[in-house]
Scaffold this active site. Sequence first.
Site, short mmCIF file in Angstrom:
data_model
loop_
_atom_site.label_atom_id
_atom_site.label_comp_id
_atom_site.label_asym_id
_atom_site.label_seq_id
_atom_site.Cartn_x
_atom_site.Cartn_y
_atom_site.Cartn_z
N ASP A 25 31.55 -28.60 36.48
CA ASP A 25 32.92 -29.05 36.30
C ASP A 25 33.58 -29.03 37.68
O ASP A 25 33.02 -28.53 38.66
CB ASP A 25 33.67 -28.18 35.28
CG ASP A 25 34.87 -28.94 34.69
OD1 ASP A 25 35.23 -30.01 35.23
OD2 ASP A 25 35.46 -28.47 33.69
C1 BGC Z 1 37.88 -31.05 33.61
C2 BGC Z 1 36.74 -31.92 33.16
C3 BGC Z 1 36.88 -33.29 33.78
C4 BGC Z 1 36.91 -33.13 35.29
C5 BGC Z 1 36.99 -34.44 36.03
C6 BGC Z 1 38.05 -31.05 35.12
O1 BGC Z 1 39.22 -30.43 35.50
O2 BGC Z 1 37.69 -29.75 33.12
O3 BGC Z 1 36.69 -31.99 31.77
O4 BGC Z 1 35.85 -34.13 33.36
O5 BGC Z 1 38.03 -32.35 35.64
O6 BGC Z 1 38.20 -35.05 35.91
#
Ligand code: BGC
Length: 733
Positions: free
Chosen positions: A268
Amino acid sequence: MDRSYQRIDVVEDLISTMTLEEKVGQMNQYTGFWDPTGPLPEGDEAIDKYEHLRSGLVGSMLNVIGAEETRSLQKIVVEESRLGIPLIFGYDVIHGLKTLSPIPLAEAASWDMEAIRKSAALAAREASAVGIHWTFAPMMDISRDARWGRVMEGAGEDPYLGSRVAAARVRGFQGEDLSAPNTIAACAKHFAAYGFAEAGRDYNTVDIGTVTLHNIALPPFKAAVDAGVATVMNGFNVLNGVPVTGDAYLQRDILKGRWGFDGFVVSDWASVGEMITHGFAADGADAAQKAVSAGCDMEMESRMFIRNLRQLVENGIVDEALLDDAVRRILTVKYNLGLFDDPYRYCDEQREANEVFAPAYREVVRDMARKSIVLLKNERNLLPLKQEGQRVAVIGPFIDDDSSPLGSWRKAADDHTAVTLKEGLMPYGNVEWIFEKGLDLLMEERVWTLETKINTTDRSSFPAAIDAAKSADVVLLAMGEHGFQSAEGRSRVNIELPGLQQELIEEILKVNQNVILLLHTGRPLDIVWASENVPAILLVWQLGTESGNAIADVVMGKYNPAGKLPMGFPRHVGQMPLYYNHYNTGRPVNTQNIEDFVFWSHYGDVENDALFPFGHGLSYTTFEYANLNVNASGDVIEIEVEVQNTGNVDGEEVIQLYIRDEVASVVRPVRELKAFDKVSIPAGESEVIQFSLPKASLGFYDGRGEYRFEPGFFQFMVGGSSDTALNTRLEVR
Ligand code: BGC
């Protein structure tokens, strides 16, 4: 030639010619040049991303969209880097790109897997037309806590429903063939147990037992893997003391080992670097080593891989074979997407112009939206409204809001593109409509720090709304939470109606008793007062682009609602976490039957159960269940029930089958959903519904994650909600 041989050739040839640096490059993902979706790492400005693209140091980019934009970056990599390995462009396509479906939690309320599949397929089609290859969806984190803002992004509290929805979404995004031009790779996230954040506070610690992990948190991921999901995202959270990004048991043993997942795992946003903040890694090199060893193949935005991995391999700390495995997985997904055949296949300006926000999509999202609506309460059959001869006051902050119904996680969608409630209702010209907002929920329009901007002082429009209510036969109250009050980073401890809304409802009720609350929300709210005082409540979530039309379809009786709650509504926020599939405890009831006897599991001030439980949802007709028969003689358990539509209109019902395993080596919940069927039954008619459950599906995972079926007595419960009383008990051997 067989494509799988060709793929092995292409991928293995590349791996054998790649330098160490190029391998690390494939494992590196940068955000684009605008609109980041998380904090940028220190020193971000100093990195020349264009130079890194040219040097083969980037395998993927996120937050880049548009046929032209993606083409221009792809061109740099393909034409100027040594090996020309195409980028894979990822984006959060959570409930559509520009044409928006309801938020995912709302879609789950439809219990309609084909509609959900279609909705994801539409999102894939639109996203692929703007150069996107890969969505960071579906989120399949089970959550039992409405304080957690990200419940809007998942399928609710139940692992069985969550698994069915996860599989339907993966199939929708990926289609039959990932190399088709209108399908995109899906990403099962966040692996794992992120939805169990303590106290519902986003990014907070997760500490759950392994029985809950295996039986509740993991099943949707397993279902996604079985449905062929191309990628998995790990998460921000610590699980039982270990950040999941560095958890080898989860990623290597379970996901890639036991389940045989052959796609790749992306971190993530910055979750590799955050292992330092967690106190799990000493520095960037340690974080990179721990993530790669644990099975994280690609890093999103904390630069630990790109800064450290090469050195770690050269110093003999990380085995190059781990990098080869990660790169093989990444290149294979790129191959399966058809990017080695044509790296520009998703970059087609003409297609973009024709296919983005195309009018033809509207019917799909309108249908999905209607199916997501849940009728919570309908005293005196206030709904549906008569199509003529009535004066109806429509009041509340959402009556002409064209942005909030779009919900959160809709980065690419334009503000002001939702059909408003007013626009949906106006075509019913034989009703005398009066529209009066009564109050503005927000002090400003589009704000990210909403909590401080809610209107708690301005009552200047109350009198006009109260007058309108006084003069009307019926009042529709469009109230709830703003679309940006749920989602990532938007946890709340107070889940009552925000701002002055409660006050306004009370004022309206004083002058008119025929009130219907249209509840706009991204999560279960505390609506106890409304449930006791407002005669009808229709849960309309955040329904996306066609919101107003879909609500009007239901309110005016063009569509008979059939949605069922994917997450219970609480009696009080203090009940969190709240879930129907809880254990019995040793003291479930007051066996002494003495009013002030306190030694049983309860609260002194509120009942234990939900106000509106999981699976609850009414219709404009009524259904009666009878003749439940269960036969367990063979390997398959046959369950049969008769369902009669006892009302005056045709309707659909979601028939739900729950079990209880009475005695087991691991305590089992009081109820567990095991199957459901959504059927349409004409007015006055009956249908016999059958379920066939393989005996093995009555089993469970023990604390080591081993699946087992233990013979004994089981209860089988069937009905239109998780609190159904129809029950049969039977020994299953
Ligand atoms: C989120 C993810 C997301 C990623 C990219 C993160 O802060 O937890 O679910 O896909 O950002 O935007």
